[in-house]
Design an enzyme around this catalytic site. Structure first.
Site, PDB file in Angstrom:
ATOM      1  N   ASP A  10      41.808  28.678  39.535  1.00 34.04           N
ATOM      2  CA  ASP A  10      41.560  28.390  40.982  1.00 34.04           C
ATOM      3  C   ASP A  10      41.013  27.126  40.761  1.00 34.04           C
ATOM      4  O   ASP A  10      40.481  26.546  39.815  1.00 34.04           O
ATOM      5  CB  ASP A  10      40.562  29.573  41.508  1.00 34.04           C
ATOM      6  CG  ASP A  10      39.893  29.270  42.989  1.00 34.04           C
ATOM      7  OD1 ASP A  10      41.093  28.961  43.597  1.00 34.04           O
ATOM      8  OD2 ASP A  10      38.992  29.419  43.253  1.00 34.04           O
ATOM      9  N   ALA A  12      38.289  25.387  44.009  1.00 29.53           N
ATOM     10  CA  ALA A  12      37.095  25.303  44.538  1.00 29.53           C
ATOM     11  C   ALA A  12      36.160  26.831  44.117  1.00 29.53           C
ATOM     12  O   ALA A  12      36.628  27.531  44.241  1.00 29.53           O
ATOM     13  CB  ALA A  12      37.095  25.252  46.095  1.00 29.53           C
ATOM     14  N   LYS A  52      44.191  29.505  54.342  1.00 28.97           N
ATOM     15  CA  LYS A  52      43.171  29.023  55.124  1.00 28.97           C
ATOM     16  C   LYS A  52      43.799  29.434  56.555  1.00 28.97           C
ATOM     17  O   LYS A  52      43.020  29.833  57.482  1.00 28.97           O
ATOM     18  CB  LYS A  52      42.853  27.438  55.323  1.00 28.97           C
ATOM     19  CG  LYS A  52      42.877  26.908  53.767  1.00 28.97           C
ATOM     20  CD  LYS A  52      41.306  27.511  53.295  1.00 28.97           C
ATOM     21  CE  LYS A  52      41.085  27.042  51.824  1.00 28.97           C
ATOM     22  NZ  LYS A  52      40.381  28.115  51.072  1.00 28.97           N
ATOM     23  N   ASP A 186      37.110  32.896  41.507  1.00 25.04           N
ATOM     24  CA  ASP A 186      35.390  33.382  41.807  1.00 25.04           C
ATOM     25  C   ASP A 186      35.366  34.160  43.012  1.00 25.04           C
ATOM     26  O   ASP A 186      34.398  34.483  43.593  1.00 25.04           O
ATOM     27  CB  ASP A 186      34.740  31.899  42.198  1.00 25.04           C
ATOM     28  CG  ASP A 186      35.098  30.989  43.199  1.00 25.04           C
ATOM     29  OD1 ASP A 186      34.518  30.847  44.359  1.00 25.04           O
ATOM     30  OD2 ASP A 186      36.535  30.611  43.210  1.00 25.04           O
TER      31      ASP A 186
END
Length: 269
Positions: A10, A12, A52, A186
């Site tokens: 991933d 960010a 998003k 994360d």
């Protein structure tokens, strides 16, 4: 050989932007700009890892956000509303993502270690291509250059929690078996992505979204506070099905050594 041949990382909160602050702050600003509706950083973090547009949709369904929205407009959030928030989100994110492009501590050394072992570096993100086209070269200037990357709007099939971005990396990198891949993330949707792709999965409990602290804040936290936040993040990642949970990407080589031993014994994800 029966060993790990690729990692799919991933962005960010995993390789850049400790704490995953670039997208969360922009969601808060986009809701405010588009409709003068306030959401908190904690709320903005809940659906992290999704594309998003889907993230905004999920935010609108959170009970706390929905209650505020209903109080203001007398109805639930619509697809047109999501489009309007997304339209506000995109230019803000494109403008600011470069400010969050520095690799997280340990990432560059870890990538070098993995490549020395013959492991290819794939990547994918919940960011759309327009954002990634700004982030990728900015991260490269800081020394992070994965072998391949996929954006959440690149594929007709869609993004997370589906397996498609991870599998597109497998194809692009020419990996012979998904069991020879590790998906690192994360956030829960990225763990689901890896599981749905048939890969080993590693969650990052400290560097990313669930821990939710800046690097500077993390450096000054008490051991007790770190332990509480780590446990909170780890529990969510394990609940999503992660095979392993560690603090950050710096811990990945040790995990891969463990996975290689399991592969040698005939185990599969």
């Amino acid at each position: 050989m029966n060993r790990i041949h690729a990692v799919i990382l991933d962005w960010a909160g995993t390789t850049v932007d400790f704490g995953s602050f670039a997208p969360t702050q922009i969601f808060v600003e986009a809701f405010r700009q588009a409709f003068d509706v306030e959401i908190t950083l904690a709320e903005a973090r809940v659906p992290m890892g999704l594309g998003k547009w889907q993230h905004i949709e999920a935010l609108g369904k959170l009970p706390t956000v929905d209650a505020r929205w209903q109080a203001k407009f007398g109805r639930a959030m619509s697809a047109a509303d999501i489009d309007a928030i997304y339209a506000a989100f995109m230019p803000l994110q494109i403008a600011k993502v470069v400010d969050f492009s520095s690799p997280i501590a340990g990432v560059i050394d870890t990538i070098a270690t993995l490549r020395a072992e013959g492991i290819k570096i794939g990547s994918c993100s919940g960011y759309p291509r327009a954002v990634m086209e700004r982030l990728v070269p900015a991260a490269a200037e800081h020394g992070y250059r994965p072998d391949h990357w996929v954006a959440t709007d690149d594929l007709v099939a869609g993004g997370r929690p589906g397996p498609w971005m991870a599998l597109q990396n497998v194809i692009a990198l020419g990996i012979d078996a998904v069991a020879h891949c590790v998906k690192v993330d994360d956030a829960a949707p990225g763990i689901s992505e890896g599981l749905n792709a048939g890969m080993w999965t590693v969650g990052l409990a400290v560097s990313g979204n669930e821990f939710g602290a800046t690097w500077d804040a993390y450096q000054t936290m008490s051991k007790e506070d770190v332990a509480v936040r780590r446990e909170h993040a780890a529990s969510k990642l394990y609940a999503a099905g992660a095979h392993y949970v560690v603090d950050s990407l710096a811990d990945l080589p040790e995990v891969i050594a463990h996975i290689n031993a399991r592969l040698a014994q005939g185990e599969r994800p």
